[in-house]
Scaffold this motif. Structure first.
Motif, PDB file in Angstrom:
ATOM      1  N   ALA A  10      -5.053  37.618  51.759  1.00  0.00           N
ATOM      2  CA  ALA A  10      -4.442  38.932  51.951  1.00  0.00           C
ATOM      3  C   ALA A  10      -5.395  40.032  51.510  1.00  0.00           C
ATOM      4  CB  ALA A  10      -3.142  39.015  51.160  1.00  0.00           C
ATOM      5  N   THR A  11      -6.206  39.753  50.498  1.00  0.00           N
ATOM      6  CA  THR A  11      -7.114  40.775  49.964  1.00  0.00           C
ATOM      7  C   THR A  11      -8.019  41.316  51.070  1.00  0.00           C
ATOM      8  OG1 THR A  11      -7.086  39.534  47.909  1.00  0.00           O
ATOM      9  CG2 THR A  11      -8.750  41.236  48.097  1.00  0.00           C
ATOM     10  N   ASN A  42       4.738  42.734  43.268  1.00  0.00           N
ATOM     11  CA  ASN A  42       3.917  42.464  42.097  1.00  0.00           C
ATOM     12  C   ASN A  42       3.537  43.819  41.520  1.00  0.00           C
ATOM     13  OD1 ASN A  42       2.024  41.677  40.230  1.00  0.00           O
ATOM     14  ND2 ASN A  42       0.478  41.065  41.732  1.00  0.00           N
ATOM     15  N   ASP A  48       2.597  44.647  52.495  1.00  0.00           N
ATOM     16  CA  ASP A  48       2.018  43.489  51.803  1.00  0.00           C
ATOM     17  C   ASP A  48       3.160  42.558  51.433  1.00  0.00           C
ATOM     18  OD1 ASP A  48       0.988  41.691  49.965  1.00  0.00           O
ATOM     19  OD2 ASP A  48      -0.144  43.192  48.832  1.00  0.00           O
ATOM     20  N   TYR A  77       4.377  37.443  49.017  1.00  0.00           N
ATOM     21  CA  TYR A  77       5.384  36.591  48.345  1.00  0.00           C
ATOM     22  C   TYR A  77       6.636  36.417  49.213  1.00  0.00           C
ATOM     23  CZ  TYR A  77       2.356  37.624  44.383  1.00  0.00           C
ATOM     24  OH  TYR A  77       1.264  37.744  43.563  1.00  0.00           O
ATOM     25  N   SER A 120       0.024  35.573  53.002  1.00  0.00           N
ATOM     26  CA  SER A 120      -1.010  34.757  52.353  1.00  0.00           C
ATOM     27  C   SER A 120      -0.554  33.306  52.231  1.00  0.00           C
ATOM     28  CB  SER A 120      -1.298  35.312  50.958  1.00  0.00           C
ATOM     29  OG  SER A 120      -2.070  34.405  50.208  1.00  0.00           O
ATOM     30  N   LYS A 162      -0.429  31.906  48.468  1.00  0.00           N
ATOM     31  CA  LYS A 162       0.785  32.055  47.648  1.00  0.00           C
ATOM     32  C   LYS A 162       1.830  31.041  48.080  1.00  0.00           C
ATOM     33  CE  LYS A 162      -0.818  35.885  45.845  1.00  0.00           C
ATOM     34  NZ  LYS A 162      -1.321  35.905  44.481  1.00  0.00           N
ATOM     35  N   LYS A 196      -7.884  31.100  49.930  1.00  0.00           N
ATOM     36  CA  LYS A 196      -8.114  32.424  50.505  1.00  0.00           C
ATOM     37  C   LYS A 196      -7.967  32.420  52.029  1.00  0.00           C
ATOM     38  CE  LYS A 196      -9.006  35.496  48.395  1.00  0.00           C
ATOM     39  NZ  LYS A 196      -8.118  36.444  47.663  1.00  0.00           N
TER      40      LYS A 196
HETATM   41  C1  LIG Z   1       0.711  41.919  45.900  1.00  0.00           C
HETATM   42  C2  LIG Z   1      -0.471  41.085  46.214  1.00  0.00           C
HETATM   43  N1  LIG Z   1      -1.156  41.308  47.341  1.00  0.00           N
HETATM   44  C3  LIG Z   1      -2.239  40.587  47.673  1.00  0.00           C
HETATM   45  C4  LIG Z   1      -2.689  39.561  46.859  1.00  0.00           C
HETATM   46  C5  LIG Z   1      -3.914  38.797  47.265  1.00  0.00           C
HETATM   47  O1  LIG Z   1      -3.627  37.662  48.020  1.00  0.00           O
HETATM   48  P1  LIG Z   1      -4.772  36.647  48.469  1.00  0.00           P
HETATM   49  O2  LIG Z   1      -5.018  35.720  47.326  1.00  0.00           O
HETATM   50  O3  LIG Z   1      -4.232  35.954  49.676  1.00  0.00           O
HETATM   51  O4  LIG Z   1      -5.987  37.454  48.778  1.00  0.00           O
HETATM   52  C6  LIG Z   1      -2.018  39.288  45.662  1.00  0.00           C
HETATM   53  C7  LIG Z   1      -2.506  38.237  44.755  1.00  0.00           C
HETATM   54  O5  LIG Z   1      -2.227  38.231  43.580  1.00  0.00           O
HETATM   55  C8  LIG Z   1      -0.872  40.064  45.340  1.00  0.00           C
HETATM   56  O6  LIG Z   1      -0.191  39.848  44.205  1.00  0.00           O
END
Ligand SMILES: Cc1ncc(COP(=O)(O)O)c(C=O)c1O
Length: 386
Positions: A101-102, A175, A203, A206, A234, A237, A245
């Motif tokens: 997701a990042t 989060n 986003d 979760y 993602s 998760k 990743k």
């Molecule tokens: C709200 C949120 N977005 C994105 C991510 C990142 O996800 P990924 O590990 O798939 O890059 C996280 C990871 O902690 C997250 O908590």
């Protein structure tokens, strides 16, 4: 005299330093603390998943996949979103596989945000959003979620919109607060965005961790919002493989086309055998359908232990986080309290202040309960002193 000179270009991210996550983890290691700070599981994934990836590697799926992702994975993601949220995304044009997701969030921002553009973030927020917007040359506009409840303040969101607002980033389940948006929240947001050309970046990493019989409200389930949204997910998760990743970003074709222009020259594509393995594994909905029961059992175990302490528990509606109010235990600021908890009590947590630009203190800390029951028990034994 040496003529080996290392230039020091001006930093693109001058305010970024060592994060509290790294600091707390190092402190946890130093003190042998149970680490409930960092947000990742301490248990392994279903062995069927690495088996599927291994099969893919052994079958020769080891070269570049198509830029947007392995077609079989995009097809299964399309079918899954249609089944869960009732919106059809074309596997060919609207679904892109990302390196987590990042990367998906950064790529979406780089694709649509430029100098002079404003992007609204709802604080507290995940730590990559702000530097991502800054890297794109955009201006961050912070709107706080309501103190105490972390519910969206639609009045404040509406008031933050200007002719320069390019995008808004929403995260549900959230989060760090573990709150969720309902369909009515997205409907309200849709009303606010209706007269604008603002893009929603939703986003939803979760998405499969929503508890107590509620279902995940996705931006893609709201047709009006889906038409203006990047929705980010993602596999890390969902399937307990945060180190892999791999994620997806779905968006209507014109937005996805711009997304792919950046993706193409950023990562180009995401590793092939993982995608084949995930395509095979994802065909069975059972693993993600069972996730709410799996995680709510951990949440309940953790909460019932914490209920014996002086922590005040905030609701945990989704994600794998539990926020506690420690004001009956200590008057320390959040970062100091979390340092003390790690070094003196032996349990690491993350201060909520880490998710705000101004580092405000509300007497709140975040625990992650994506841990083996034995890890949670060990943490609870130590926290029982409080
Ligand atoms: C709200 C949120 N977005 C994105 C991510 C990142 O996800 P990924 O590990 O798939 O890059 C996280 C990871 O902690 C997250 O908590």
């Amino acid at each position: 005299m040496s003529n080996h000179r290392t230039p020091q270009p001006p930093s693109r991210l001058p305010k970024v330093g060592t994060t509290i996550f790294t600091v707390m983890s190092a402190l946890a290691t130093q003190h042998g603390a149970v680490n409930l700070g960092q947000g990742f599981p301490d248990f392994d994934c279903d062995p069927a998943l690495p088996d599927a990836v291994t099969d893919a590697m052994r079958s020769g799926h080891n070269q570049y996949p198509p830029m947007a992702g392995v077609p079989a994975l995009r097809e299964v993601v399309s079918a899954k979103i249609t089944a869960l949220y009732g919106h059809h995304y074309s596997a060919a044009d609207e679904i892109t596989v990302t390196a987590g997701a990042t990367q998906g969030i950064l790529t979406a921002i780089l694709a649509i945000v430029g100098p002079g553009d404003e992007v609204i973030v709802l604080e507290p927020c995940y730590d990559s959003y702000v530097p991502n917007i800054e890297l794109a040359g955009g201006t961050v506009v912070r709107v706080a979620l309501q103190a105490g409840t972390f519910r969206p303040d639609f009045g404040a969101i509406g008031a933050a919109i200007t002719p320069r607002t390019r995008a808004i980033i929403v995260n549900t389940p959230h989060n760090p607060s573990a709150t969720i948006w309902r369909a009515a929240d997205f409907a309200r947001l849709a009303e606010i965005l209706r007269p604008t050309d603002i893009v929603l970046i939703s986003d939803e990493v979760y998405e499969h961790m929503v508890f107590d019989g509620q279902s995940h409200a996705s931006a893609s389930a709201n047709a009006e919002l889906a038409a203006r949204s990047f929705v980010v997910s993602s596999f890390g998760k969902t399937f307990h493989v945060t180190g892999w990743k791999v994620g997806t970003v779905v968006a209507p074709a014109p937005l996805a086309a711009e997304f792919r222009k950046v993706h193409q020259f950023n990562v180009f594509s995401v590793n092939t055998p993982m995608q084949h393995g995930l395509a095979y594994y994802l065909a069975d909905p059972a693993p993600y359908r069972e996730l709410p029961a799996f995680y709510s059992a951990k949440r309940d175990l953790f909460r019932s232990g914490l209920a014996e302490t002086r922590f005040k528990l905030l609701p945990s509606e989704g994600s794998y986080f539990q926020v506690v109010d420690y004001s009956a235990i200590s008057a320390l600021g959040e970062a100091d309290f979390c340092r003390w908890l790690t070094s003196e009590i032996g349990v690491a947590a993350i201060p909520l202040s880490a998710f705000y630009d101004d580092g405000r203190n509300q007497g709140l800390a975040r625990f992650c309960f994506a841990k083996r029951d034995s890890t949670l028990q060990a943490a609870l034994e130590r926290l029982a002193r409080l």
